[in-house]
Design a protein around this motif. Structure first.
Motif, PDB file in Angstrom:
ATOM      1  N   GLY A 132       0.487  -1.086   0.340  1.00 54.11           N
ATOM      2  CA  GLY A 132       0.174  -0.152  -0.221  1.00 54.11           C
ATOM      3  C   GLY A 132       0.624   1.343  -0.260  1.00 54.11           C
ATOM      4  N   ASP A 133       0.186   2.849   0.394  1.00 52.94           N
ATOM      5  CA  ASP A 133       0.888   3.395   0.542  1.00 52.94           C
ATOM      6  C   ASP A 133       1.647   3.880   1.493  1.00 52.94           C
ATOM      7  OD1 ASP A 133      -1.148   5.223  -1.545  1.00 52.94           O
ATOM      8  OD2 ASP A 133      -1.930   4.955   0.178  1.00 52.94           O
ATOM      9  N   ILE A 134       3.275   3.466   0.446  1.00 56.34           N
ATOM     10  CA  ILE A 134       4.721   4.200   1.355  1.00 56.34           C
ATOM     11  C   ILE A 134       4.832   5.266   1.724  1.00 56.34           C
ATOM     12  CG2 ILE A 134       6.964   4.166   1.512  1.00 56.34           C
ATOM     13  CD1 ILE A 134       6.379   1.008  -0.305  1.00 56.34           C
ATOM     14  N   VAL A 135       5.089   5.309   3.228  1.00 54.86           N
ATOM     15  CA  VAL A 135       5.007   6.850   3.735  1.00 54.86           C
ATOM     16  C   VAL A 135       6.205   7.018   4.307  1.00 54.86           C
ATOM     17  CG1 VAL A 135       2.186   6.931   4.701  1.00 54.86           C
ATOM     18  CG2 VAL A 135       3.695   6.055   6.368  1.00 54.86           C
ATOM     19  N   PHE A 136       6.901   5.905   4.827  1.00 47.44           N
ATOM     20  CA  PHE A 136       8.188   6.807   5.565  1.00 47.44           C
ATOM     21  C   PHE A 136       9.156   5.370   4.845  1.00 47.44           C
ATOM     22  CE2 PHE A 136      11.020   5.174   9.169  1.00 47.44           C
ATOM     23  CZ  PHE A 136      12.066   6.709   9.528  1.00 47.44           C
ATOM     24  N   VAL A 137      10.652   5.660   4.687  1.00 54.50           N
ATOM     25  CA  VAL A 137      11.387   5.598   4.728  1.00 54.50           C
ATOM     26  C   VAL A 137      12.977   5.588   5.293  1.00 54.50           C
ATOM     27  CG1 VAL A 137      12.980   4.415   2.716  1.00 54.50           C
ATOM     28  CG2 VAL A 137      10.692   4.576   1.924  1.00 54.50           C
ATOM     29  N   GLU A 138      13.424   5.058   5.847  1.00 58.43           N
ATOM     30  CA  GLU A 138      14.828   4.572   6.441  1.00 58.43           C
ATOM     31  C   GLU A 138      15.319   3.545   5.993  1.00 58.43           C
ATOM     32  OE1 GLU A 138      15.353   5.038  10.928  1.00 58.43           O
ATOM     33  OE2 GLU A 138      16.314   3.468  10.313  1.00 58.43           O
ATOM     34  N   LEU A 139      16.950   4.610   5.192  1.00 55.33           N
ATOM     35  CA  LEU A 139      18.069   4.204   4.212  1.00 55.33           C
ATOM     36  C   LEU A 139      18.936   4.390   5.204  1.00 55.33           C
ATOM     37  CD1 LEU A 139      17.184   6.137   1.372  1.00 55.33           C
ATOM     38  CD2 LEU A 139      16.582   3.657   1.494  1.00 55.33           C
ATOM     39  N   ASN A 171      19.210   6.870  -2.248  1.00 52.68           N
ATOM     40  CA  ASN A 171      17.631   7.532  -2.980  1.00 52.68           C
ATOM     41  C   ASN A 171      17.484   8.466  -1.859  1.00 52.68           C
ATOM     42  OD1 ASN A 171      16.482   8.682  -4.736  1.00 52.68           O
ATOM     43  ND2 ASN A 171      15.413   6.622  -5.293  1.00 52.68           N
ATOM     44  N   THR A 172      18.147   9.668  -0.998  1.00 52.38           N
ATOM     45  CA  THR A 172      17.910  10.283  -0.547  1.00 52.38           C
ATOM     46  C   THR A 172      16.372  10.972  -0.999  1.00 52.38           C
ATOM     47  OG1 THR A 172      18.877  12.231  -1.619  1.00 52.38           O
ATOM     48  CG2 THR A 172      19.749  11.456  -0.216  1.00 52.38           C
ATOM     49  N   ALA A 173      16.138  11.325  -2.721  1.00 52.39           N
ATOM     50  CA  ALA A 173      14.847  11.406  -3.009  1.00 52.39           C
ATOM     51  C   ALA A 173      13.827  10.840  -2.350  1.00 52.39           C
ATOM     52  CB  ALA A 173      14.219  11.388  -3.535  1.00 52.39           C
ATOM     53  N   ASP A 224      12.584   5.706 -10.551  1.00 54.53           N
ATOM     54  CA  ASP A 224      12.773   6.673  -9.459  1.00 54.53           C
ATOM     55  C   ASP A 224      12.782   6.254  -7.590  1.00 54.53           C
ATOM     56  OD1 ASP A 224      13.220   8.465 -11.725  1.00 54.53           O
ATOM     57  OD2 ASP A 224      11.723   9.641 -10.925  1.00 54.53           O
ATOM     58  N   GLY A 225      12.179   4.749  -7.797  1.00 56.98           N
ATOM     59  CA  GLY A 225      12.034   4.040  -6.199  1.00 56.98           C
ATOM     60  C   GLY A 225      12.584   3.888  -5.469  1.00 56.98           C
ATOM     61  N   TRP A 226      14.134   3.408  -6.799  1.00 57.25           N
ATOM     62  CA  TRP A 226      15.115   2.509  -6.030  1.00 57.25           C
ATOM     63  C   TRP A 226      15.942   2.905  -4.191  1.00 57.25           C
ATOM     64  CZ3 TRP A 226      19.812   5.105  -4.465  1.00 57.25           C
ATOM     65  CH2 TRP A 226      20.412   5.934  -5.389  1.00 57.25           C
ATOM     66  N   PHE A 227      15.864   2.200  -3.648  1.00 63.17           N
ATOM     67  CA  PHE A 227      16.449   2.214  -2.295  1.00 63.17           C
ATOM     68  C   PHE A 227      18.848   2.818  -2.121  1.00 63.17           C
ATOM     69  CE2 PHE A 227      12.485   1.080   0.160  1.00 63.17           C
ATOM     70  CZ  PHE A 227      11.739   0.808  -0.647  1.00 63.17           C
ATOM     71  N   PHE A 228      18.858   1.582  -2.908  1.00 56.48           N
ATOM     72  CA  PHE A 228      20.738   2.368  -2.580  1.00 56.48           C
ATOM     73  C   PHE A 228      21.642   1.336  -3.926  1.00 56.48           C
ATOM     74  CE2 PHE A 228      18.848  -1.683  -0.051  1.00 56.48           C
ATOM     75  CZ  PHE A 228      19.480  -3.077  -0.532  1.00 56.48           C
TER      76      PHE A 228
END
Lengths: 373, 119
Positions: free
Chosen positions: B30-37, B74-76, B91-95
């Motif tokens: 579902g809708d992703i609201v937070f990502v900690e890399l 991906n700081t974006a 554009d939704g790549w992580f690292f």
């Protein structure tokens, strides 16, 4: 899923592409293809239609309204007797320790009381009323669905089916013909928006839902968005923010107890746990429910333990509801903290994935209520 | 492109591997609201939990698909977590990870095998 109960809207929910999940013994739509975030925003901007048929609908009748009201007041610490005809108010059942057994809406429908209780509690609530109430009849309504139409467009949409809907004010109740269906309508809800809750005969429920959904402003909304909407509105979810271990004062719900039922009132006490509940009006409670705004973007959810500082080892409380608020665009939570930490602006710390992250005690609701008073 | 059973995709870009999660995964979450890399420069081991993602529904962890060093994140995505929903494999790549043992890529699924897994 075969053992789960189905609401009268089950086939429509499936047809609309809902993701169905078990909830309180029912197969319920947690989201539709629009998704939780868009469903939430749609409800705040236009109107959302919710299937809440799993909730318990109960009629309580006595010799007259007053006798039924006085009887129900022996279980519920709010003023039911003086509730005017065609008006509704919020209340809760208390236990002998002053804990909250369930919260509910109570309506004066002239010759009877109509209540709506939580799905997970309805069997217990009905058994409780049948065991404890004298001289009244308690009847569960099982042949009706319950729909909620919520959002700024709700009035205009419902008025197309019956213009009298527009005459209702917040917390009014009325019997309205919607198409061929005799509906019991209240101007209330669980989103912080203007809107209606509609008890409709099960045989007419899907037709009514389709009619409402045919309006361009109305979208079907699932339990996922219902939860984020009610949390932004600062409303308690039974079993999470309130339960038998929380008193009305702890839950910051003393406002729901009218003066007439408080110490010194004409019908003070006379409900389970009254000694505890009324004493807390003057003495206060040890802990209290507050709004909490996490700093940063990380949501802090139910169960996150709270501390007074980044170093303290003794917990002071916990989060009881938390998540992401699509309208506020960030994380939000509610939880219990000691009285010393309830002042707005106080910073407490939640333990999340091994780190202490700050949260600020914040006034509820997170989003302003848009009721038609 | 290669895939893991944890619904990550891996794409070779010169001598580093770009990692994200699949559209199947973002749809399920579902809708992703937070990502900690993870921090750039961190050395990670396969199956180590290195990313936290939160959707409107719940928190999930993403594990390092291979051993190596994180060379970019991906700081974006941190500022706009919804990118993972909008463009999971772009554009939704992580690292980006510099593999310490490139042969670990050989053990991963190809697209046909992954499609079979999620069908």
């Amino acid at each position: 899923m075969s053992e789960l109960l189905h609401t009268p809207l089950h086939d429509l929910n499936v047809e609309l592409g809902a993701k169905m999940v078990p909830f309180a013994g029912y197969a319920m739509p947690v989201q539709y293809p629009m998704g939780v975030m868009q469903e939430h925003i749609h409800t705040r901007e236009k109107a959302g239609l919710f299937d809440v048929s799993h909730m318990g609908q109960v009629i309580i009748t006595g010799d007259d309204y007053a006798s039924a009201a006085l009887s129900l007041e022996t279980l519920i610490p709010v003023d039911i007797l003086d509730l005017q005809q065609d008006r509704q108010r919020y209340g809760f059942f208390t236990n002998d320790a002053g804990g909250i057994m369930d919260d509910l809406m109570i309506a004066n429908r002239g010759d009877h009381i109509f209540v709506v209780v939580n799905a997970a509690c309805k069997a217990a609530d009905i058994a409780h009323m049948k065991a404890k109430l004298n001289g009244v009849r308690v009847r569960e309504i099982t042949d009706r669905a319950l729909l909620a139409l919520q959002g700024p467009a709700a009035e205009a949409v419902l008025a197309t089916l019956n213009p009298k809907a527009a005459d209702m004010r917040f917390m009014d109740v009325a019997t309205l013909m919607l198409g061929d269906a005799e509906c019991w309508v209240s101007r209330s809800g669980y989103t912080g928006e203007d809107g209606f809750e509609i008890s409709v005969p099960a045989s007419h429920a899907a037709d009514l839902a389709r009619q409402l959904l045919s309006h361009g402003d109305v979208a079907a909304i699932g339990l996922g968005a219902r939860d984020s909407l009610r949390l932004e509105a600062g409303l308690c979810l039974y079993g999470h923010d309130i339960d038998t271990d929380t008193t009305p004062a702890q839950a910051a719900l003393n406002w729901a107890i009218q003066k007439v039922r408080r110490a010194g009132g004409a019908r003070a006490g006379g409900f389970p746990g009254a000694d505890v509940v009324l004493a807390e009006f003057s003495a206060g409670s040890d802990t209290k429910r507050v709004g909490l705004m996490p700093e940063g973007r990380a949501p802090m959810r139910e169960g996150v333990v709270l501390y007074a500082s980044a170093e303290d080892e003794t917990p002071i409380g916990a989060i009881t509801s938390g998540g992401f608020g699509p309208t506020i665009g960030g994380p939000m939570a509610m939880g219990y903290v000691p009285n010393a930490q309830t002042v707005e602006g106080t910073v407490v710390y939640g333990q999340l994935r091994g780190k202490r992250l700050p949260l600020t005690v914040t006034k509820l609701p997170f989003t302003p209520a848009n009721f038609k008073r | 492109m290669k895939f893991t059973e944890e619904h990550e995709w891996l794409r070779a870009e010169d001598d580093v591997i770009v990692v994200g999660i699949t559209e199947h995964a973002t749809t399920q979450l579902g809708d992703i609201v937070f990502v900690e890399l993870p921090e750039v420069g961190t050395t990670v081991v396969k199956d180590e939990e290195i990313v936290v993602i939160e959707s409107v529904k719940a928190a999930s962890d993403i594990m390092a698909p291979i051993d190596g060093e994180i060379v970019a994140v991906n700081t974006a995505l941190t500022d706009n977590p919804g990118l993972a929903n909008e463009d999971a494999i772009g554009d939704g790549w992580f690292f980006k990870i510099k593999p310490s043992d490139p042969s670990q890529m050989d053990g991963l699924m190809d697209e046909a095998a992954y499609n079979k897994l999620i069908s």
